[in-house]
Design an enzyme around this catalytic site. Structure first.
Site, PDB file in Angstrom:
ATOM      1  N   HIS B  46       0.814  -1.209   0.000  1.00  0.00           N
ATOM      2  CA  HIS B  46       0.000   0.000   0.000  1.00  0.00           C
ATOM      3  C   HIS B  46       0.850   1.263   0.000  1.00  0.00           C
ATOM      4  O   HIS B  46       0.562   2.220  -0.712  1.00  0.00           O
ATOM      5  CB  HIS B  46      -0.929  -0.018   1.219  1.00  0.00           C
ATOM      6  CG  HIS B  46      -1.920   1.088   1.219  1.00  0.00           C
ATOM      7  ND1 HIS B  46      -3.177   0.956   0.688  1.00  0.00           N
ATOM      8  CD2 HIS B  46      -1.829   2.346   1.661  1.00  0.00           C
ATOM      9  CE1 HIS B  46      -3.813   2.087   0.804  1.00  0.00           C
ATOM     10  NE2 HIS B  46      -3.023   2.964   1.398  1.00  0.00           N
ATOM     11  N   HIS B  92     -11.098   1.963  -0.792  1.00  0.00           N
ATOM     12  CA  HIS B  92     -11.285   1.448   0.563  1.00  0.00           C
ATOM     13  C   HIS B  92     -12.024   0.119   0.460  1.00  0.00           C
ATOM     14  O   HIS B  92     -13.076  -0.074   1.057  1.00  0.00           O
ATOM     15  CB  HIS B  92     -12.047   2.455   1.436  1.00  0.00           C
ATOM     16  CG  HIS B  92     -11.300   2.794   2.688  1.00  0.00           C
ATOM     17  ND1 HIS B  92     -11.893   3.203   3.854  1.00  0.00           N
ATOM     18  CD2 HIS B  92      -9.979   2.761   2.949  1.00  0.00           C
ATOM     19  CE1 HIS B  92     -10.967   3.407   4.762  1.00  0.00           C
ATOM     20  NE2 HIS B  92      -9.798   3.165   4.247  1.00  0.00           N
ATOM     21  N   GLN B 311      -8.895   8.147  12.345  1.00  0.00           N
ATOM     22  CA  GLN B 311      -9.248   9.056  11.258  1.00  0.00           C
ATOM     23  C   GLN B 311      -9.198  10.520  11.700  1.00  0.00           C
ATOM     24  O   GLN B 311      -9.082  10.824  12.875  1.00  0.00           O
ATOM     25  CB  GLN B 311     -10.658   8.721  10.776  1.00  0.00           C
ATOM     26  CG  GLN B 311     -10.804   7.285  10.313  1.00  0.00           C
ATOM     27  CD  GLN B 311     -10.093   7.043   9.007  1.00  0.00           C
ATOM     28  OE1 GLN B 311     -10.406   7.641   7.995  1.00  0.00           O
ATOM     29  NE2 GLN B 311      -9.099   6.177   9.034  1.00  0.00           N
TER      30      GLN B 311
HETATM   31  N1  LIG Z   1      -2.256   4.230 -10.113  1.00  0.00           N
HETATM   32  C1  LIG Z   1      -1.620   5.392  -9.927  1.00  0.00           C
HETATM   33  N2  LIG Z   1      -1.480   6.230 -10.944  1.00  0.00           N
HETATM   34  C2  LIG Z   1      -0.878   7.406 -10.745  1.00  0.00           C
HETATM   35  N3  LIG Z   1      -0.392   7.831  -9.588  1.00  0.00           N
HETATM   36  C3  LIG Z   1      -0.503   7.044  -8.541  1.00  0.00           C
HETATM   37  C4  LIG Z   1      -1.136   5.778  -8.660  1.00  0.00           C
HETATM   38  N4  LIG Z   1      -1.146   5.199  -7.463  1.00  0.00           N
HETATM   39  C5  LIG Z   1      -0.561   6.074  -6.626  1.00  0.00           C
HETATM   40  N5  LIG Z   1      -0.172   7.190  -7.261  1.00  0.00           N
HETATM   41  C6  LIG Z   1       0.433   8.372  -6.645  1.00  0.00           C
HETATM   42  O1  LIG Z   1       1.348   7.952  -5.649  1.00  0.00           O
HETATM   43  C7  LIG Z   1       1.331   8.848  -4.534  1.00  0.00           C
HETATM   44  C8  LIG Z   1       1.093   8.110  -3.235  1.00  0.00           C
HETATM   45  O2  LIG Z   1      -0.250   7.674  -3.196  1.00  0.00           O
HETATM   46  P1  LIG Z   1      -0.927   7.144  -1.868  1.00  0.00           P
HETATM   47  O3  LIG Z   1       0.018   6.231  -1.195  1.00  0.00           O
HETATM   48  O4  LIG Z   1      -2.267   6.632  -2.273  1.00  0.00           O
HETATM   49  O5  LIG Z   1      -1.099   8.462  -1.051  1.00  0.00           O
HETATM   50  P2  LIG Z   1      -1.667   8.560   0.429  1.00  0.00           P
HETATM   51  O6  LIG Z   1      -0.447   8.452   1.284  1.00  0.00           O
HETATM   52  O7  LIG Z   1      -2.281   9.899   0.467  1.00  0.00           O
HETATM   53  O8  LIG Z   1      -2.628   7.433   0.618  1.00  0.00           O
HETATM   54  C9  LIG Z   1       0.257   9.869  -4.843  1.00  0.00           C
HETATM   55  O9  LIG Z   1       0.880  10.996  -5.392  1.00  0.00           O
HETATM   56  C10 LIG Z   1      -0.586   9.185  -5.880  1.00  0.00           C
HETATM   57  O10 LIG Z   1      -1.261  10.127  -6.678  1.00  0.00           O
END
Ligand SMILES: Nc1ncnc2c1ncn2[C@@H]1O[C@H](COP(=O)(O)OP(=O)(O)O)[C@@H](O)[C@H]1O
Ligand SMILES: [Mg+2]
Lengths: 80, 726, 230, 80
Positions: B46, B92, B311
């Site tokens: 994740h 989610h 949260q």
């Molecule tokens: N499938 C995807 N396509 C493009 N960008 C992605 C994708 N998955 C994640 N990212 C980018 O990677 C970064 C980390 O995402 P994420 O771990 O979901 O953030 P958060 O910590 O807010 O949950 C973000 O900038 C997100 O936009």
């Protein structure tokens, strides 16, 4: 002490939630389900150590906030 | 907590033997429990994107209007007039299966925070939902909870939920998908980022108190906890939208000052990922004193606090001289505000609790040596093109069935539980246009918003399906007259350790990339959700796309409701492609064939032509042709406008129910002009019929009253969910 | 006219309300934070929609107990005008400024949809720009809008002409189908004895601009602005 | 008989409602208010006349419908 305030809709006030629960229970195959009423319970921890005073305080809370006496009745129980 | 840290525990935490070995090398000693916890969550799929990163890097992410692409909390695009749109989609899925209401609610809460943490006021929510077989009681319970949860949270925080999509398929029986998208608006010169800076600057915690919510379950299930195990069991995260609303207002109020150096929401892996990422991005060290963390429960350990997913919390680095200004704002909004640490020049994260150092990890290797996998891929074999299929049903009966089937029936029952008018800026509501149109307060400019994916196409051909999802989002925005600008995506797939699944992922990304490039529609943010399978049954590969477009004048937006006295014109070529169509599934009972090809050049040409006609004021209504094909598109237009139509004679089931891509139905007073201009532009177009009356007259002469059609279309969800005739 | 919009924590339709008031009055209303206590100088106090205190316990219950309600009561007692919409209506009811109660919607679901309101009285300061018996469209968005009162109270309200709006069909019939939340006697909005405190569940403020889908709600704001134009 | 089913959030599960009520009570000037928890109470009339069987039926109802055992715990009392 802990005050347990139970708030129920007064008789005569329609209780759609209770009705829906009753229907759902019958739908699940429970037999002999009669009237169902849904209410709220609020447990309040109180610093007060005198049960009578705790009771009075909790009743006051119920009247002022926890219950809407236009539609609801309440009951207070004090637990140690 | 008396647990020995060793490889067995690391395994319980989800780290492979190799990964644990790397932890030992980085640390030069056996890590503490808290340290192991931090490594395990930071290196989880994740947080680290270890299976997907190599593929995500290949997505097109740039355009002159892109201000921040992937890598920040959300994507940021320039929408003109000095404003930026900030948006992202997030999944989610698993929490929504465990507890549908809270899972969906906290999904909405989480994506809202990703957007307002960047300084944007959220103005719209959307979602993309997939559920299992409607025949199962469990599906019904999940649909009920998810819809209530999305509404319960979004309605309370006061952000309109303006769009979304829902599919049903048995592949989602044990694994529903709940993807939530938020769009916010900010001054484009005032975007807040998460890179920490300023040695000595205070690290401040705001929002709700920390409890034991959602802590990684594996450790907690072990016996060592003894008789208080029940008390300490990780609990489902419960959302508090009231606090979120206060947090939005307090953060935006603080953002109007110059107090904030950096800010980040506490999402997955809460305090760990927010502190590690802020310090890491800023190239500084960070020291936290957990005794100062506002706590909801007593006796929490450092491990629990670092891994809690409570949260409605945010982490900020403030200018020291503005600390009291900030405190006053959060106190006004009755939210916790605590200085819990400061930035250091050590390049390490140091966690102190009760006078002990509970963790001390060098940040660079934690990030740079995070695992990165080039997992093996296996291509999905191409399906043969479907041969001729006999139409034993006839056009009218098929239309009646399709308009009432779970995947095509009206979603009114869903959107009527979402407040879509709040804010007073909703120009095109759910059910009115192919994309929701939300105006910018005090301006004529508006955004067009949509979510799209057709998982059955992706399963049959992941590359075509990936391209199709992007193209459909582009088409939906175009069909309102808006100019598509950028997308966010949510890549929902099954177990990436299986080559077939990883192959689906890789091919989908290829298809998406091709479409993004051809359509000038870059990816600016997204999310990946893997391991969506239960008992070895994978979900359909579902790269959900959230699209955003802009319209200079909201008054130019068109919906798809018909009015009387118009001609209907079909734009785009029709071959009669029944492979993977809903007609094939619902009427012929077959799920097979290659999905309709996506010709990106034609897509672009047709769409640009349609947008031009709309912006020139020559189109009264427009609808893209998608699931269900042409006849379904016309029927939807008739119902939306409560106006009948008469279709020209001719055409077989394949013609009227095929799902050829790149098509639109236009309603216009100037059919001759539209046809002439289409011909000049090299765009296939033909006259389909005319509008008026209260009947739909089909190409074979059969008629269906709108009243009957509406009854069929509106029946399924209310009857299924509430036992209520619509 | 000087209008003030009271903002309790969790209120979320204050911006919509400000837009509607400004469209009719030509100037922006004042935002009044719930901890303020001074409403002097205001002709109209508006409590907008939202989820004050999260709608926890009972919708409006906690806001109704907050200190600013004393000032709002005094304003009403002086003959000042008060408008409560949705959560604002729930708060006025919980505070005892209007009679009855608002229960969970029948069907137990949040309802976001357009409804049609029949204007039962076009001779109040809030409704003069409508015709008597006119039907207008308004979005509604609530989970607890099911109006309830004891039969005596209902009879009194009707007798005193204090039912201002009822849920109706587009052609003005008062039917059960038009009454989605299950309100008694299709009641959507009621007023105080002096007709200066008005509460209603639907949101006329979200239909004051053709781009919102119509201007059906605008006459309500035009009415009160005209009545209070100094 | 009547079964009274009381449903509360499990310990450790965030109770936003209880928290807000607690703050409101303190705001109203009630002193010494500690933790407040909010729950539901459902009263079900049952045709059953055997208390043990009524208890068992009500517990079954709670597990199947009245409580969400992922986040809630329940208690059943039988009254005549
Ligand atoms: N499938 C995807 N396509 C493009 N960008 C992605 C994708 N998955 C994640 N990212 C980018 O990677 C970064 C980390 O995402 P994420 O771990 O979901 O953030 P958060 O910590 O807010 O949950 C973000 O900038 C997100 O936009
Ligand atoms: Mg984030």
């Amino acid at each position: 002490m802990k005050a347990v305030v139970t708030v129920m809709l007064k008789n005569g006030v329609l209780d759609p939630q209770g009705k829906a629960i009753g229907q759902a229970l019958s739908g699940l195959g429970f037999d002999g389900v009669g009237e169902v009423r849904a209410g709220k319970v609020i447990e309040v921890e109180l610093a007060e150590t005198d049960p009578a005073k705790a009771q009075a305080a909790a009743e006051e809370m119920a009247r002022k906030l926890l219950a809407n006496t236009v539609i609801e009745s309440f009951k207070v129980e004090i637990a140690a | 907590m008396a647990r020995d840290v060793n490889q067995a525990l690391a395994r319980e935490f989800g780290l492979s033997a190799d990964e644990y070995q790397r932890v030992l090398e980085i640390m030069g000693r056996t890590p503490s429990l808290t340290e192991l916890g931090i490594f395990s969550v930071m290196w989880s799929e994740h947080c680290s994107y270890k299976s997907s990163r190599v593929w995500l890097k290949t997505l097109p992410t740039k355009a002159p209007w892109v201000i921040h692409g992937p890598g920040e909390n959300a994507g940021v695009v320039d929408i003109g007039e000095g404003l930026a749109a900030v948006f992202k989609m997030e999944s989610h899925n698993h929490p929504s299966f465990i507890e549908p209401y809270q899972g969906a609610a906290t999904g909405v809460g989480g994506i809202l925070r990703d957007v307002f943490t960047m300084g944007a006021r959220p103005i719209a929510n959307l979602n993309a939902l997939r559920f299992g077989d409607p025949k199962l009681a469990r599906t019904k319970r999940i649909v009920d909870g998810v819809v209530r949860g999305i509404g319960g949270y979004g309605n309370c925080v006061g952000v309109p939920t303006v769009g979304g999509e829902i599919n049903f398929h048995p592949a989602y029986n044990g694994n529903p998908l709940v993807n939530a998208m938020t769009v916010g608006i900010a001054d484009k010169t005032k975007i807040f980022l998460s890179a920490a800076a300023g040695i000595g600057n205070p690290v401040v915690y705001v929002g709700s108190k920390t409890g034991r919510d959602g802590i990684h379950g594996a450790t907690m299930a072990s016996a060592e906890f003894g008789k208080d195990a029940e008390e300490k069991r990780p609990t489902v995260q419960v959302g508090d939208p009231f606090v979120e609303k206060l947090l939005i207002e307090a953060c935006l109020e603080l953002m109007a000052t110059d107090a904030i150096v950096a800010i980040q929401d506490m999402g997955a892996a809460g305090l760990t990922s927010s502190s590690v990422e802020m310090a890491g991005k800023g190239g500084v060290g960070i020291e936290l004193e957990l005794d100062h963390v506002p706590q909801r429960e007593t006796g929490m350990s450092a491990y629990e606090m670092m891994l809690s997913e409570s949260q409605e919390r945010m982490l900020m680095v403030l200018r020291p001289d503005r600390q009291e200004v900030a405190r006053a704002i959060f106190e006004k909004w009755e939210l916790d505000f605590a200085v819990i640490g400061h930035l250091t020049e050590t390049g390490r994260i140091v966690i102190k609790h009760k006078g002990q150092v509970e963790a001390d990890i060098p940040l660079d290797p934690l990030a740079e040596q995070a695992p990165l996998y080039h997992r093996p891929t296996e291509e999905t074999p191409k399906q043969a093109r479907l041969g001729p299929v006999a139409d034993t049903a006839g056009l009218g009966p098929a239309l009646r069935t399709l308009m009432g089937c779970p995947d095509l029936c009206s979603r009114r029952w869903v959107w009527e539980q979402y407040d879509y008018t709040i804010g007073g800026q909703t120009v095109k509501r759910p059910g009115a246009a192919d994309a929701a149109i939300v105006k910018l307060e005090g301006r004529t400019r508006a955004l067009a918003l949509t979510t799209d994916c057709t998982p059955r196409y992706v399963l049959a051909d992941p590359e075509v399906g990936g391209a199709q999802a992007v193209a459909e989002a582009w088409r939906n925005i175009t069909a309102t007259g808006a100019l598509p600008l950028a997308i966010t995506d949510n890549m929902n797939f099954a177990n990436p350790e299986k080559p077939r699944i990883m192959g689906q992922f890789a091919a989908s990304i290829r298809g998406m990339s091709a479409a993004c490039t051809a359509l000038d529609f870059p990816v600016v943010s997204g999310n990946v959700s893997l391991y969506n399978e239960t008992e070895g049954r994978p979900i359909l590969p579902t790269p959900a796309i959230g699209g955003l477009g802009v319209l200079e004048d909201a008054a130019q937006a068109v919906g798809y409701g018909l009015t009387p006295g118009l001609s209907l014109v079909l734009v785009g070529a029709t071959e009669g492609w029944l492979g993977q169509s809903l007609w094939l599934r619902e009427i012929a009972g077959r799920e097979e064939g290659a999905p309709p090809p996506v010709d990106l050049a034609a897509e672009r040409r047709n769409g640009d032509f349609v947008r031009g006609e709309i912006l020139a004021g020559r189109v009264a209504a427009c609808h893209d042709v998608a699931d269900g094909g042409l006849l379904v598109a016309v029927a939807e237009m008739a119902l939306a406008g409560d106006t009948g139509a008469t279709l020209e004679r001719g055409g077989d089931a394949a013609y009227w129910y095929g799902e050829d891509q790149g098509r639109y139905v236009l309603a216009t007073t100037d059919a001759a002009g539209v046809l002439a201009r289409a011909q000049a532009a090299g765009v296939p177009a033909r006259l389909l019929g005319s509008t008026g009356g209260a009947l739909l007259t089909l190409p074979d002469g059969d008629t269906i009253s709108l009243a009957e059609l509406r009854r069929l279309h509106e029946a399924f969800l209310p009857a299924w969910m509430d036992g209520r005739a619509s | 006219m000087k209008a003030g919009i009271v903002v309790f924590p969790g209120i979320n339709r204050e911006r919509d309300m400000a837009i509607a008031l400004e469209r009719s009055a030509g100037h922006a209303p004042r935002m009044v934070w719930h901890r303020e206590s001074d409403l002097s100088g205001l002709d109209l106090v508006v409590i907008p929609g939202g989820f004050s205190y999260g709608d926890y316990l009972r919708c409006g219950a906690m806001a109704a107990q907050s200190p600013i309600m004393g000032a709002i009561r005094a304003h009403a007692a002086r003959g000042g005008h008060v408008l409560g919409v949705c959560n604002g209506f729930q708060i006025l009811i919980e505070a005892g400024l209007l009679p009855g109660a608002l229960l969970r919607n029948q069907g137990l679901r949040f309802l976001a949809m357009d409804c049609h309101l029949k204007v039962e009285r076009a001779d109040t300061d809030f409704t003069r720009h409508y015709q008597q018996g006119e039907v207008f469209r308004a979005p509604m968005a609530h989970g607890d809008g099911n109006y309830f009162a004891a039969p005596e109270t209902l009879d009194r309200l009707e007798g005193e002409g204090r039912v201002i709006f009822r849920y109706a069909t587009p052609t003005g019939e008062i039917t059960p189908e038009a009454n989605r939340n299950g309100s008694q006697r299709n009641i959507a909005g009621i007023a105080s004895e002096n007709l200066r405190v008005l509460g209603l569940m639907p949101h006329p403020e979200d239909l004051v601009d053709p781009l919102m889908g119509g201007e059906d709600g605008k006459p309500l704001f035009d009415s009160i602005c005209a009545a209070l134009a100094a």
